[in-house]
Design an enzyme around this catalytic site. Sequence first.
Site, PDB file in Angstrom:
ATOM      1  N   GLY A   1       0.951  -1.067   0.328  1.00 35.88           N
ATOM      2  CA  GLY A   1       0.122  -0.150   0.224  1.00 35.88           C
ATOM      3  C   GLY A   1       1.121   1.452  -0.321  1.00 35.88           C
ATOM      4  O   GLY A   1       2.059   1.313  -0.002  1.00 35.88           O
TER       5      GLY A   1
ATOM      6  N   HIS B   1      -1.129   7.183   7.915  1.00 34.21           N
ATOM      7  CA  HIS B   1      -0.417   8.298   6.932  1.00 34.21           C
ATOM      8  C   HIS B   1      -1.263  10.182   6.752  1.00 34.21           C
ATOM      9  O   HIS B   1      -0.208  11.373   6.691  1.00 34.21           O
ATOM     10  CB  HIS B   1       0.230   7.691   5.352  1.00 34.21           C
ATOM     11  CG  HIS B   1       0.976   6.923   6.092  1.00 34.21           C
ATOM     12  ND1 HIS B   1       1.989   7.438   5.974  1.00 34.21           N
ATOM     13  CD2 HIS B   1       1.167   5.271   4.809  1.00 34.21           C
ATOM     14  CE1 HIS B   1       3.101   5.523   6.412  1.00 34.21           C
ATOM     15  NE2 HIS B   1       2.317   5.497   5.988  1.00 34.21           N
TER      16      HIS B   1
ATOM     17  N   GLN C   1       2.819  10.237   1.888  1.00 38.60           N
ATOM     18  CA  GLN C   1       4.786   9.406   1.598  1.00 38.60           C
ATOM     19  C   GLN C   1       5.222   9.792  -0.039  1.00 38.60           C
ATOM     20  O   GLN C   1       6.330   9.620   0.273  1.00 38.60           O
ATOM     21  CB  GLN C   1       3.957   7.497   1.239  1.00 38.60           C
ATOM     22  CG  GLN C   1       3.769   7.332   2.892  1.00 38.60           C
ATOM     23  CD  GLN C   1       4.255   5.647   2.670  1.00 38.60           C
ATOM     24  OE1 GLN C   1       2.566   5.474   2.693  1.00 38.60           O
ATOM     25  NE2 GLN C   1       4.778   5.013   3.112  1.00 38.60           N
TER      26      GLN C   1
ATOM     27  N   HIS D   1      -3.288   1.027   8.605  1.00 37.24           N
ATOM     28  CA  HIS D   1      -2.136   1.862   8.887  1.00 37.24           C
ATOM     29  C   HIS D   1      -1.842   2.838   7.158  1.00 37.24           C
ATOM     30  O   HIS D   1      -1.526   3.208   7.965  1.00 37.24           O
ATOM     31  CB  HIS D   1      -0.642   0.157   7.932  1.00 37.24           C
ATOM     32  CG  HIS D   1       0.402   0.874   7.526  1.00 37.24           C
ATOM     33  ND1 HIS D   1       1.851  -0.162   7.974  1.00 37.24           N
ATOM     34  CD2 HIS D   1       1.048   1.226   6.737  1.00 37.24           C
ATOM     35  CE1 HIS D   1       2.688   0.884   7.804  1.00 37.24           C
ATOM     36  NE2 HIS D   1       2.311   1.413   6.792  1.00 37.24           N
ATOM     37  N   GLU D   2      -3.025   2.406   5.767  1.00 33.25           N
ATOM     38  CA  GLU D   2      -2.290   3.523   5.332  1.00 33.25           C
ATOM     39  C   GLU D   2      -3.476   4.971   5.820  1.00 33.25           C
ATOM     40  O   GLU D   2      -2.566   5.629   5.785  1.00 33.25           O
ATOM     41  CB  GLU D   2      -3.595   2.900   3.893  1.00 33.25           C
ATOM     42  CG  GLU D   2      -2.233   1.720   3.225  1.00 33.25           C
ATOM     43  CD  GLU D   2      -0.750   2.252   3.345  1.00 33.25           C
ATOM     44  OE1 GLU D   2      -0.133   3.357   2.960  1.00 33.25           O
ATOM     45  OE2 GLU D   2      -0.245   1.141   2.851  1.00 33.25           O
TER      46      GLU D   2
ATOM     47  N   CYS E   1       7.218  -0.337   7.257  1.00 34.16           N
ATOM     48  CA  CYS E   1       6.280   0.223   6.535  1.00 34.16           C
ATOM     49  C   CYS E   1       7.333   1.336   5.344  1.00 34.16           C
ATOM     50  O   CYS E   1       8.664   1.160   5.591  1.00 34.16           O
ATOM     51  CB  CYS E   1       5.804   1.678   6.979  1.00 34.16           C
ATOM     52  SG  CYS E   1       5.526   2.854   6.168  1.00 34.16           S
ATOM     53  N   LEU E   2       7.431   1.837   3.509  1.00 35.58           N
ATOM     54  CA  LEU E   2       7.669   1.587   2.693  1.00 35.58           C
ATOM     55  C   LEU E   2       9.276   3.261   3.682  1.00 35.58           C
ATOM     56  O   LEU E   2      10.070   3.676   2.739  1.00 35.58           O
ATOM     57  CB  LEU E   2       7.324   2.219   1.913  1.00 35.58           C
ATOM     58  CG  LEU E   2       7.043   0.301   0.843  1.00 35.58           C
ATOM     59  CD1 LEU E   2       6.141   0.999  -0.340  1.00 35.58           C
ATOM     60  CD2 LEU E   2       8.063  -0.129   0.781  1.00 35.58           C
TER      61      LEU E   2
HETATM   62 NI    NI Z   1       3.216   2.922   6.038  1.00 35.18          NI
END
Ligand code: NI
Length: 186
Positions: A47, A154, A52, A150-151, A108-109
């Site tokens: 995701g 953000h 981000q 999670h998304e 997480c990226l």
């Molecule tokens: Ni993340």
Amino acid sequence: MTIRDILKMGDPRLLRLAQPVTRFDTDELHLLISDLLDTMLAANGAGLAAPQIGVDLQLVIFGSNERNPRYPDAPIVPRTVLINPVITPLGRSEQDGTVLEEEDWEGCLSVPGLRAVVPRFARIRYTGFDQYGDPIERTVDGFHARVVQHECDHLVGKLYPMRVRDFSRFGFTAVLFPGLDAQQDE
Ligand code: NI
């Protein structure tokens, strides 16, 4: 195809409260979604949220329409563009009435190389809109519910380390899971 830079934890742009999308089905919005998708796929992510890549909008993408051959047992979460989302936790403990949670590992990226066990609501309803302004409403649990939470975190300036309660289960992916090769974050 445009792969954008993914902001890393410490960048103040990851801490903002994202703004709602007010115009749907525009060239600008479709281009943003195309960039998010290219960036997510290039990073092998599950995701990605607009903040981000430095875009201050309430927009996330997640899921895949194909089963990953490296993870044949991983549950399929449909590829979704979710705009202006609202999450409602469902399900309460019969003992004390608190909302049911479950724990699992997350990465997480924006927090590369690390994993932690994060508590999330076990079952949620989420609503929002797709890129054309058509409403989305789903009731989900397990991994799907985790990815959405999670998304959407953000969009309110929260990264998963801020949700960790037990820091004895927070560490480097390569140390925690030495056998894992192509890791999937987010
Ligand atoms: Ni993340």
